[in-house]
Scaffold this active site. Structure first.
Site, PDB file in Angstrom:
ATOM      1  N   GLU A 134      -6.168  44.199  71.196  1.00 26.64           N
ATOM      2  CA  GLU A 134      -6.432  44.004  69.722  1.00 26.64           C
ATOM      3  C   GLU A 134      -6.730  42.565  69.480  1.00 26.64           C
ATOM      4  O   GLU A 134      -7.463  42.374  68.623  1.00 26.64           O
ATOM      5  CB  GLU A 134      -5.444  44.548  68.872  1.00 26.64           C
ATOM      6  CG  GLU A 134      -5.111  45.798  68.906  1.00 26.64           C
ATOM      7  CD  GLU A 134      -6.154  46.679  68.430  1.00 26.64           C
ATOM      8  OE1 GLU A 134      -7.282  47.187  69.038  1.00 26.64           O
ATOM      9  OE2 GLU A 134      -5.997  47.533  67.167  1.00 26.64           O
ATOM     10  N   THR A 187     -14.360  43.270  60.324  1.00 27.13           N
ATOM     11  CA  THR A 187     -13.001  43.062  59.866  1.00 27.13           C
ATOM     12  C   THR A 187     -12.739  41.847  59.377  1.00 27.13           C
ATOM     13  O   THR A 187     -11.773  41.571  58.496  1.00 27.13           O
ATOM     14  CB  THR A 187     -12.312  43.419  61.456  1.00 27.13           C
ATOM     15  OG1 THR A 187     -12.647  44.649  61.924  1.00 27.13           O
ATOM     16  CG2 THR A 187     -10.735  43.511  61.030  1.00 27.13           C
TER      17      THR A 187
HETATM   18  P1  ADP Z   1     -11.801  49.584  65.085  1.00 27.44           P
HETATM   19  O1  ADP Z   1     -10.896  49.125  63.911  1.00 27.44           O
HETATM   20  O2  ADP Z   1     -12.536  50.737  64.996  1.00 27.44           O
HETATM   21  O3  ADP Z   1     -11.128  49.451  66.488  1.00 27.44           O
HETATM   22  P2  ADP Z   1     -12.756  46.655  65.094  1.00 27.44           P
HETATM   23  O4  ADP Z   1     -14.073  46.119  64.617  1.00 27.44           O
HETATM   24  O5  ADP Z   1     -11.286  46.167  65.055  1.00 27.44           O
HETATM   25  O6  ADP Z   1     -12.954  48.427  65.357  1.00 27.44           O
HETATM   26  O7  ADP Z   1     -12.899  46.668  66.843  1.00 27.44           O
HETATM   27  C1  ADP Z   1     -14.227  46.854  67.473  1.00 27.44           C
HETATM   28  C2  ADP Z   1     -14.569  45.630  68.192  1.00 27.44           C
HETATM   29  O8  ADP Z   1     -13.922  45.538  69.702  1.00 27.44           O
HETATM   30  C3  ADP Z   1     -15.890  45.628  68.399  1.00 27.44           C
HETATM   31  O9  ADP Z   1     -16.341  44.215  68.345  1.00 27.44           O
HETATM   32  C4  ADP Z   1     -15.983  45.977  69.924  1.00 27.44           C
HETATM   33  O10 ADP Z   1     -17.268  45.359  70.514  1.00 27.44           O
HETATM   34  C5  ADP Z   1     -14.970  45.492  70.692  1.00 27.44           C
HETATM   35  N1  ADP Z   1     -14.726  46.251  71.840  1.00 27.44           N
HETATM   36  C6  ADP Z   1     -14.262  45.674  73.187  1.00 27.44           C
HETATM   37  N2  ADP Z   1     -13.850  46.715  73.746  1.00 27.44           N
HETATM   38  C7  ADP Z   1     -13.978  47.950  73.000  1.00 27.44           C
HETATM   39  C8  ADP Z   1     -13.481  49.174  73.249  1.00 27.44           C
HETATM   40  N3  ADP Z   1     -13.306  49.722  74.838  1.00 27.44           N
HETATM   41  N4  ADP Z   1     -13.567  50.037  72.559  1.00 27.44           N
HETATM   42  C9  ADP Z   1     -13.744  49.707  71.159  1.00 27.44           C
HETATM   43  N5  ADP Z   1     -14.219  48.445  70.703  1.00 27.44           N
HETATM   44  C10 ADP Z   1     -14.215  47.586  71.835  1.00 27.44           C
END
Ligand code: ADP
Length: 314
Positions: A134, A187
């Site tokens: 995260e 975010t």
């Molecule tokens: P969510 O709240 O749906 O997780 P976020 O915006 O917090 O969405 O997180 C997504 C971010 O994390 C994006 O920038 C994405 O490129 C990155 N990321 C890296 N690896 C992954 C993964 N395995 N799955 C989803 N997002 C990923």
């Protein structure tokens, strides 16, 4: 078949999660049963982590740039392990949807590797390593999505440092309807617009609601859960970034939902209902209200997932 011989390989379901849950900003989260990613994790003779396949989303294969890799490496580092693993990720949850796309991958990676290593750590103990994923996704190592993804049901992060996560009961007839308008909300933007100070009046309302929501979950008191799903602090500010938020909320409540709010930092919006039939009616009402806006959207309907990441059913 769950795993192949000698647990060399594991296929798992990694649930989507709703964080915040109206009055529980940054502390409450809940796992969904019917929405989530899949992962296949295999032992490798080569030390370290390799992400060999990702379907459904355009995400980096480099383990240092993918939350699954970062979380997995943090776990291996902690265990001082020379083991090696290959990870395949089958994304169903869109990144940036607000239903814990990154958390599903972070939680799945540490759960699967721990399983293949003979479960040296409990799901609770895996949370800090999933939080490292995260940190890559959002800059903050928060637990409000990875805790329910790993433990299932509702979780409350009483404290992040030191980490203290409390599992709450999941009323058996509680269903979530989630609409994901296909727009992007960064975010960082949805964090930036938040107020840094709140009034005592708002604080009193919010902790009254949060305490009552927790009590409602324990008592399976659906009307109390409904009355408590109110957010006077974050929703009034963040909802302006979600086109049609008021329409969705009105449609959901008019159709008999217990409550409705922003999922995580949006743009997804969730509604809770008592029973699958009501959740379907709520989905139909939201669909009818949102279609005229001409913004593409996805709708999910799900029971609460009491288990978190789990072995894939055959
Ligand atoms: P969510 O709240 O749906 O997780 P976020 O915006 O917090 O969405 O997180 C997504 C971010 O994390 C994006 O920038 C994405 O490129 C990155 N990321 C890296 N690896 C992954 C993964 N395995 N799955 C989803 N997002 C990923």
């Amino acid at each position: 078949m769950h795993t192949n011989t000698a647990n060399e390989r594991v296929r798992i379901f990694c649930p989507a999660t709703i964080a915040n849950v109206s009055c529980g900003f940054d502390v409450l989260g809940v796992a969904l049963a019917g929405v989530g990613d899949h992962m296949l994790i295999s032992r490798s003779t080569k030390k370290g982590i390799r992400i060999t396949k990702i379907t459904g989303q355009d995400l980096p294969l480099d383990p240092h740039e993918n939350v699954a890799g970062v979380a997995a490496l943090a776990l291996l580092d902690h265990l001082n392990s020379n083991a090696g693993f290959e990870i395949e990720i089958y994304k169903k949850i869109k990144a940036g949807s607000g239903i814990g796309s990154s958390a599903a991958s972070s939680a799945g990676a540490v759960w699967g590797i721990n399983y293949l290593l003979g479960s040296p750590l409990s799901p609770q103990q895996l949370i800090p390593f999933a939080m490292e994923g995260e940190r890559l996704a959002s800059g903050v190592a928060h637990a409000d999505n990875v805790a329910p993804a790993l433990l299932g049901g509702f979780t409350l992060v009483r404290s992040s440092n030191p980490l203290d996560v409390v599992c709450l009961p999941s009323p058996s007839e509680l269903y979530a309807t989630v609409i994901h308008p296909q727009i992007e909300i960064k975010t960082a933007d949805s964090r930036r617009i938040l107020k840094t100070n709140i009034s005592l009046t708002d604080g009193i309302k919010q902790w009254g609601n949060l305490g009552a929501l927790v009590a409602g979950l324990f008592k399976e008191d659906y009307p109390l859960i409904g009355r408590s799903l109110e957010d006077v602090i974050v929703e009034p500010v963040r909802s302006i970034l979600i086109p049609g938020f008021d329409l969705i909320k009105k449609a959901a409540l008019d159709a008999g939902a217990l409550g409705c709010g922003i999922s995580g930092s949006g743009p997804s919006v969730f509604a809770f209902s008592k029973g699958a039939e009501k959740a379907k009616e709520v989905a139909t009402a939201i669909q009818a209200a949102y279609t005229p806006l001409d913004i593409p959207f996805e709708l999910h309907l799900s029971k609460i997932n009491p288990q978190g990441v789990c072995l894939e059913k055959a």
